[in-house]
Design an enzyme around this catalytic site. Structure first.
Site, PDB file in Angstrom:
ATOM      1  N   ARG A 209       5.786  -3.049  -2.766  1.00  0.00           N
ATOM      2  CA  ARG A 209       5.296  -4.063  -3.703  1.00  0.00           C
ATOM      3  C   ARG A 209       5.122  -3.502  -5.118  1.00  0.00           C
ATOM      4  O   ARG A 209       5.522  -4.124  -6.100  1.00  0.00           O
ATOM      5  CB  ARG A 209       3.976  -4.643  -3.191  1.00  0.00           C
ATOM      6  CG  ARG A 209       4.120  -5.563  -1.994  1.00  0.00           C
ATOM      7  CD  ARG A 209       2.830  -6.311  -1.706  1.00  0.00           C
ATOM      8  NE  ARG A 209       1.753  -5.407  -1.331  1.00  0.00           N
ATOM      9  CZ  ARG A 209       1.431  -5.113  -0.077  1.00  0.00           C
ATOM     10  NH1 ARG A 209       2.125  -5.633   0.913  1.00  0.00           N
ATOM     11  NH2 ARG A 209       0.429  -4.314   0.204  1.00  0.00           N
ATOM     12  N   ILE A 210       4.493  -2.320  -5.226  1.00  0.00           N
ATOM     13  CA  ILE A 210       4.236  -1.762  -6.556  1.00  0.00           C
ATOM     14  C   ILE A 210       5.534  -1.290  -7.196  1.00  0.00           C
ATOM     15  O   ILE A 210       5.772  -1.522  -8.389  1.00  0.00           O
ATOM     16  CB  ILE A 210       3.203  -0.621  -6.471  1.00  0.00           C
ATOM     17  CG1 ILE A 210       1.866  -1.162  -5.968  1.00  0.00           C
ATOM     18  CG2 ILE A 210       3.023   0.045  -7.829  1.00  0.00           C
ATOM     19  CD1 ILE A 210       0.824  -0.101  -5.685  1.00  0.00           C
ATOM     20  N   ARG A 307       0.123   9.161  -5.387  1.00  0.00           N
ATOM     21  CA  ARG A 307      -0.851  10.138  -4.919  1.00  0.00           C
ATOM     22  C   ARG A 307      -0.489  11.506  -5.489  1.00  0.00           C
ATOM     23  O   ARG A 307       0.690  11.876  -5.543  1.00  0.00           O
ATOM     24  CB  ARG A 307      -0.884  10.198  -3.384  1.00  0.00           C
ATOM     25  CG  ARG A 307      -1.558   8.991  -2.733  1.00  0.00           C
ATOM     26  CD  ARG A 307      -3.059   8.989  -2.987  1.00  0.00           C
ATOM     27  NE  ARG A 307      -3.742   7.903  -2.301  1.00  0.00           N
ATOM     28  CZ  ARG A 307      -4.098   6.761  -2.875  1.00  0.00           C
ATOM     29  NH1 ARG A 307      -3.778   6.545  -4.147  1.00  0.00           N
ATOM     30  NH2 ARG A 307      -4.757   5.841  -2.193  1.00  0.00           N
ATOM     31  N   ASP A 331      -1.254   9.777 -13.357  1.00  0.00           N
ATOM     32  CA  ASP A 331      -2.537   9.111 -13.131  1.00  0.00           C
ATOM     33  C   ASP A 331      -3.309   9.785 -12.004  1.00  0.00           C
ATOM     34  O   ASP A 331      -4.508   9.575 -11.860  1.00  0.00           O
ATOM     35  CB  ASP A 331      -2.296   7.640 -12.776  1.00  0.00           C
ATOM     36  CG  ASP A 331      -3.580   6.886 -12.468  1.00  0.00           C
ATOM     37  OD1 ASP A 331      -4.454   6.846 -13.349  1.00  0.00           O
ATOM     38  OD2 ASP A 331      -3.708   6.347 -11.359  1.00  0.00           O
ATOM     39  N   GLU A 336      -7.337  16.687  -7.215  1.00  0.00           N
ATOM     40  CA  GLU A 336      -8.225  15.793  -7.946  1.00  0.00           C
ATOM     41  C   GLU A 336      -9.695  15.991  -7.539  1.00  0.00           C
ATOM     42  O   GLU A 336      -9.979  16.101  -6.345  1.00  0.00           O
ATOM     43  CB  GLU A 336      -7.789  14.349  -7.649  1.00  0.00           C
ATOM     44  CG  GLU A 336      -8.219  13.345  -8.678  1.00  0.00           C
ATOM     45  CD  GLU A 336      -7.472  12.027  -8.519  1.00  0.00           C
ATOM     46  OE1 GLU A 336      -8.135  10.981  -8.482  1.00  0.00           O
ATOM     47  OE2 GLU A 336      -6.229  12.062  -8.423  1.00  0.00           O
ATOM     48  N   HIS A 354      -6.946   8.697 -13.059  1.00  0.00           N
ATOM     49  CA  HIS A 354      -6.841   7.836 -11.882  1.00  0.00           C
ATOM     50  C   HIS A 354      -7.344   6.417 -12.184  1.00  0.00           C
ATOM     51  O   HIS A 354      -8.264   5.911 -11.540  1.00  0.00           O
ATOM     52  CB  HIS A 354      -7.621   8.437 -10.708  1.00  0.00           C
ATOM     53  CG  HIS A 354      -7.113   7.977  -9.368  1.00  0.00           C
ATOM     54  ND1 HIS A 354      -7.125   8.759  -8.250  1.00  0.00           N
ATOM     55  CD2 HIS A 354      -6.556   6.795  -8.969  1.00  0.00           C
ATOM     56  CE1 HIS A 354      -6.630   8.104  -7.216  1.00  0.00           C
ATOM     57  NE2 HIS A 354      -6.270   6.900  -7.630  1.00  0.00           N
ATOM     58  N   ILE A 355      -6.703   5.781 -13.150  1.00  0.00           N
ATOM     59  CA  ILE A 355      -7.145   4.454 -13.598  1.00  0.00           C
ATOM     60  C   ILE A 355      -6.095   3.377 -13.350  1.00  0.00           C
ATOM     61  O   ILE A 355      -6.170   2.290 -13.925  1.00  0.00           O
ATOM     62  CB  ILE A 355      -7.521   4.479 -15.098  1.00  0.00           C
ATOM     63  CG1 ILE A 355      -6.329   4.934 -15.959  1.00  0.00           C
ATOM     64  CG2 ILE A 355      -8.739   5.355 -15.337  1.00  0.00           C
ATOM     65  CD1 ILE A 355      -6.556   4.767 -17.454  1.00  0.00           C
ATOM     66  N   ALA A 356      -5.143   3.639 -12.463  1.00  0.00           N
ATOM     67  CA  ALA A 356      -4.065   2.665 -12.255  1.00  0.00           C
ATOM     68  C   ALA A 356      -4.585   1.309 -11.803  1.00  0.00           C
ATOM     69  O   ALA A 356      -4.033   0.272 -12.162  1.00  0.00           O
ATOM     70  CB  ALA A 356      -3.049   3.197 -11.247  1.00  0.00           C
ATOM     71  N   SER A 357      -5.647   1.293 -11.018  1.00  0.00           N
ATOM     72  CA  SER A 357      -6.187   0.024 -10.533  1.00  0.00           C
ATOM     73  C   SER A 357      -7.319  -0.502 -11.412  1.00  0.00           C
ATOM     74  O   SER A 357      -7.990  -1.474 -11.056  1.00  0.00           O
ATOM     75  CB  SER A 357      -6.700   0.180  -9.094  1.00  0.00           C
ATOM     76  OG  SER A 357      -7.784   1.094  -9.047  1.00  0.00           O
TER      77      SER A 357
END
Length: 422
Positions: A209-210, A307, A331, A336, A354-357
């Site tokens: 989907r992404i 990831r 990201d 991490e 890590h701000i993709a969402s």
């Protein structure tokens, strides 16, 4: 009780919108402070029958309303540490806990699931669509359903991947630092020359989907050709690009094409931009290693919003230093929240935390789905049969919320039934 009744009336009337206070602030005033085994918590609906622990404060209010509607006492951790260790999570669970909403930064394996089971726990939901931090088999052994939050991250994550692509290709962060430092003395023909993406080739690894959403953004926005690798052909994506190519041809422009290749290496050699959209498992750990990085064009852009461990980060640092025209947008990171030594000093790396969402719609939607998973399991509801369409949970009024758990990844192993949907 009088305060609760007064605030409930205020919400119902809508008068709170005209006051100098937000709804979330009012909800906080209805909470009480407490502690569990020395860990500070914020308590909502303190007389609820089910005790649900939330290991981090979540955005929005809908998720909290769902749990309260299910008669849950909700305890939100206020521990100052960004990432909670197992000992702290176990303290939060305590001796009696019905369900937990946890984070992808936590190690949900045998230790934590045994603690939750011993406390009478019957539900866990990860506040993420991915669950590589969760040993699902350990939860299944103990009869605990594991929820996740699919269906609300697609466009938001794809947008961030596209933003990283453009920022890296056009050297935006480098130019920003240059300006802020006061180094700009006037226009120069050679100042921060980057790569034009129009009519180039974009490659994606993982056409789910992404990956599909990202491909559309890059192909439609920049008339890029698409080459992709995925073990399973995405005929819908191929047909979409074909139709877009026909539209361009109809308008007198060169058509774009879409091509699925048999190996990832073909993508790396052909594409000007490569974006990673694969899951993390044993087969994709260090998928991008020294050898594969060297297969890419020296002026290519590599993007990772999937990831961190998909890329061998130490090898990437070496590659960036050896190839100054090569660029990367990251990201996520292998260790991490830490970065491998030298990455922060690479000017040809665009790095974000890590701000993709991180759009409000998505992050609050994730909270809603996680809460709905836990609430549904505790109430004995079946599992939603359409995990690719969870918008009814996110957008419908609470009074007509589906009586189902939006997404339980181990429902088959646990023998849970699917809800009937008209």
């Amino acid at each position: 009780m009088a305060l609760n009744r007064a605030l409930s009336g205020l919400f119902a009337s809508g008068l709170w919108r005209h006051a100098d206070v937000s709804k979330s602030t009012l909800l906080r005033t209805m909470a009480t402070s407490g502690s569990v085994n020395g860990v500070p918590v914020e308590v909502h609906n303190e007389n609820g029958n089910f005790r649900v622990v939330v290991t981090k404060e979540l955005p929005g209010e809908r998720w909290l309303d769902i749990l309260k509607q299910a008669n849950c006492r909700v305890e939100v951790s206020k521990h100052p540490d960004t990432i909670l260790d197992n000992a702290t999570v176990k303290k939060l669970i305590g001796n009696k806990c019905d369900g937990v909403i946890g984070q992808l930064t936590e190690d949900w394996g045998s230790e934590l699931f045994e603690c939750l089971k011993s406390a009478g726990g019957r539900a866990y939901s990860n506040y993420a669509v991915g669950y590589n931090n969760v040993k699902v088999e350990e939860a299944t052994k103990r009869g605990i359903p594991v929820g996740n939050t699919p269906g609300v991250l697609t466009e938001t994550t794809a947008e961030l991947a596209a933003a990283l692509t453009l920022a890296a290709a056009r050297r935006v962060p480098e130019a920003d630092v240059f300006m802020r430092a006061g180094h700009y003395k006037g226009w120069l023909p050679t100042l921060f020359v980057g790569q034009l993406l129009q009519n180039k080739t974009v490659g994606i690894i993982g056409a789910g989907r992404i990956g599909f959403a990202y491909a559309r953004m890059m192909v439609e926005g920049h008339k890029m050709n698409l080459v992709y690798y995925d073990p399973y052909p995405n005929k819908k994506l191929e047909e979409y690009i074909k139709q877009y190519g026909e539209l361009l041809r109809h308008n007198g422009e060169p058509p774009v094409f879409c091509k699925r290749v048999e190996t990832m290496e073909e993508v790396l050699k052909e594409a000007d931009v490569v974006s990673l959209h694969c899951n993390l498992d044993k087969t994709t750990h260090h998928l991008m290693n020294k050898e594969r990085l060297n297969m890419m064009k020296p002026t290519a852009v590599l993007v990772n919003a999937a990831r961190g461990p998909v890329i061998d980060e130490a090898a990437l640092v070496q590659h960036l230093n050896a190839n100054p025209e090569f660029r990367v947008g990251l990201d996520v990171f292998e260790d991490e929240p830490a970065m491998k030594p030298g990455l922060a000093q690479c000017p040809n790396a665009v790095i974000v935390p890590h701000i993709a969402s991180a759009s409000m719609w998505t992050r609050s939607g994730m909270a809603t789905l996680a809460a709905a998973n836990v609430a549904a399991v505790l109430q004995g509801y079946a599992v939603w049969p359409k995990p690719d369409n969870v918008l009814p949970f996110v957008e419908k009024p609470l009074s007509s919320l589906p009586k189902a758990a939006p997404s339980i990844v181990n429902y088959e192993e646990l023998g849970l039934s699917l809800a009937s949907v008209e």
